[in-house]
Design a protein around this motif. Structure first.
Motif, PDB file in Angstrom:
ATOM      1  N   GLU A  55       4.431   6.826   3.177  1.00 17.14           N
ATOM      2  CA  GLU A  55       3.491   7.769   2.554  1.00 17.14           C
ATOM      3  C   GLU A  55       3.361   9.016   3.417  1.00 17.14           C
ATOM      4  O   GLU A  55       3.272  10.142   2.903  1.00 17.14           O
ATOM      5  CB  GLU A  55       2.126   7.090   2.379  1.00 17.14           C
ATOM      6  N   LEU A  56       3.366   8.843   4.720  1.00 15.66           N
ATOM      7  CA  LEU A  56       3.287   9.991   5.619  1.00 15.66           C
ATOM      8  C   LEU A  56       4.529  10.864   5.473  1.00 15.66           C
ATOM      9  O   LEU A  56       4.436  12.095   5.412  1.00 15.66           O
ATOM     10  CB  LEU A  56       3.121   9.523   7.068  1.00 15.66           C
ATOM     11  N   ASP A  57       5.715  10.234   5.405  1.00 14.85           N
ATOM     12  CA  ASP A  57       6.950  10.991   5.210  1.00 14.85           C
ATOM     13  C   ASP A  57       6.906  11.776   3.903  1.00 14.85           C
ATOM     14  O   ASP A  57       7.275  12.953   3.853  1.00 14.85           O
ATOM     15  CB  ASP A  57       8.157  10.050   5.170  1.00 14.85           C
ATOM     16  N   ASP A  91      -0.282   2.846   6.147  1.00 12.12           N
ATOM     17  CA  ASP A  91       0.988   2.565   6.804  1.00 12.12           C
ATOM     18  C   ASP A  91       1.857   1.606   5.999  1.00 12.12           C
ATOM     19  O   ASP A  91       3.078   1.553   6.170  1.00 12.12           O
ATOM     20  CB  ASP A  91       0.747   1.983   8.199  1.00 12.12           C
ATOM     21  N   ALA A  92       1.242   0.853   5.072  1.00  6.97           N
ATOM     22  CA  ALA A  92       1.972  -0.132   4.280  1.00  6.97           C
ATOM     23  C   ALA A  92       2.204   0.312   2.839  1.00  6.97           C
ATOM     24  O   ALA A  92       2.857  -0.399   2.066  1.00  6.97           O
ATOM     25  CB  ALA A  92       1.221  -1.461   4.286  1.00  6.97           C
ATOM     26  N   ASP A 124      -3.586  -3.464  -5.058  1.00  8.27           N
ATOM     27  CA  ASP A 124      -2.281  -3.865  -4.540  1.00  8.27           C
ATOM     28  C   ASP A 124      -1.544  -2.690  -3.904  1.00  8.27           C
ATOM     29  O   ASP A 124      -0.826  -2.859  -2.913  1.00  8.27           O
ATOM     30  CB  ASP A 124      -1.433  -4.473  -5.661  1.00  8.27           C
ATOM     31  N   HIS A 125      -1.708  -1.503  -4.477  1.00  5.21           N
ATOM     32  CA  HIS A 125      -1.022  -0.326  -3.935  1.00  5.21           C
ATOM     33  C   HIS A 125      -1.596   0.108  -2.594  1.00  5.21           C
ATOM     34  O   HIS A 125      -0.842   0.336  -1.640  1.00  5.21           O
ATOM     35  CB  HIS A 125      -1.117   0.824  -4.942  1.00  5.21           C
ATOM     36  N   GLY A 129       0.115  -3.154   0.001  1.00  2.02           N
ATOM     37  CA  GLY A 129       1.488  -2.698   0.166  1.00  2.02           C
ATOM     38  C   GLY A 129       2.458  -3.138  -0.908  1.00  2.02           C
ATOM     39  O   GLY A 129       3.653  -3.315  -0.635  1.00  2.02           O
ATOM     40  N   LYS A 130       1.984  -3.315  -2.144  1.00  2.38           N
ATOM     41  CA  LYS A 130       2.861  -3.728  -3.232  1.00  2.38           C
ATOM     42  C   LYS A 130       3.593  -2.516  -3.831  1.00  2.38           C
ATOM     43  O   LYS A 130       3.101  -1.388  -3.781  1.00  2.38           O
ATOM     44  CB  LYS A 130       2.069  -4.432  -4.339  1.00  2.38           C
TER      45      LYS A 130
END
Length: 235
Positions: A55-57, A91-92, A124-125, A129-130
């Motif tokens: 997500e950071l990228d 992060d996930a 979940d999102h 981390g789904k």
């Protein structure tokens, strides 16, 4: 009273706004007379089905934000989420296109489990981390919701509910909605963003009073009725 909520599964403020709205609705005396409908919106329709990166990228490269700025934003949003009992794990987060997830929400609406689908997708999102773009994940979620296996398979073999999703996008544009979450009450009142629960409460009360104005009884005889006012009481 009908409340339509435009939001994206990939929008962190949308989950926070959902919780704050639910807090206000739970305390609203007329909550049993309120219908809630989730409407689709995409923050980035150009996203591929799967994005190779964090997500950071994604935010730093595709949105042109400095990594340090993104990290600070994550900390702030996560703190706001924690205040609503949510445990965000940026992060996930798996970055993926949300269009099929929105189609699943429309299928769930047709089967009477729309809110449950929306809740699970958001949780979940952001918390687990789904991959919301994964056929395997969406199928398993649909099965958990009790949706028919044939209907779920149809999501990936046809364009079922795609027009419903696009119609939501079109309605958002017609209403001038440019960000989410966005709450529309009886097509008369609009609230933008994850407002405090108190603001939602005030909006619910105002909308209810607007649609249920006080009707005076015996108004023609009011002048002769005994009553008290600032200047004293009638004799």
């Amino acid at each position: 009273m009908k409340i339509e909520i435009w939001s994206d599964v990939a929008c962190p403020w949308c989950y926070i706004g959902k919780r704050r709205f639910e807090t206000a609705l739970a305390a609203f005396p007329h909550r049993d007379s309120v219908e809630v409908q989730w409407r689709s919106y995409q923050l980035d329709p150009t996203l591929p089905e799967h994005y190779d990166g964090t997500e950071l990228d994604y935010l730093s490269t595709r949105k042109g934000m400095a990594p340090e700025q993104v990290s600070q934003m994550f900390e702030h949003v996560a703190a706001q989420a924690k205040g609503e009992g949510l445990n965000y794990r940026f992060d996930a987060v798996v970055v993926a296109n949300s269009f099929t997830a929105h189609r699943l929400i429309h299928l769930a609406a047709a089967r009477g489990v729309q809110d449950a689908a929306k809740e699970r997708l958001l949780s979940d999102h952001f918390e687990h981390g789904k991959d919301i773009g994964s056929r395997e994940y969406l199928t398993a979620l649909g099965q958990d919701l009790g949706l028919d296996a044939g209907d779920l398979a149809e999501l990936f073999s046809t364009d079922a509910y795609a027009d419903d999703v696009r119609n939501d996008f079109a309605e958002a544009r017609a209403l001038g909605i440019s960000g989410v979450p966005f709450f529309v009450i009886d097509r008369k009142f609009g609230l933008s963003g994850a407002q405090p629960a108190e603001t939602f409460s005030a909006a619910l009360e105002q909308a209810w009073q607007d649609s249920h104005p006080l009707a005076m009884v015996g108004a023609d005889d009011a002048a002769d009725a005994a009553a008290c006012g600032p200047d004293g009481c009638a004799v």
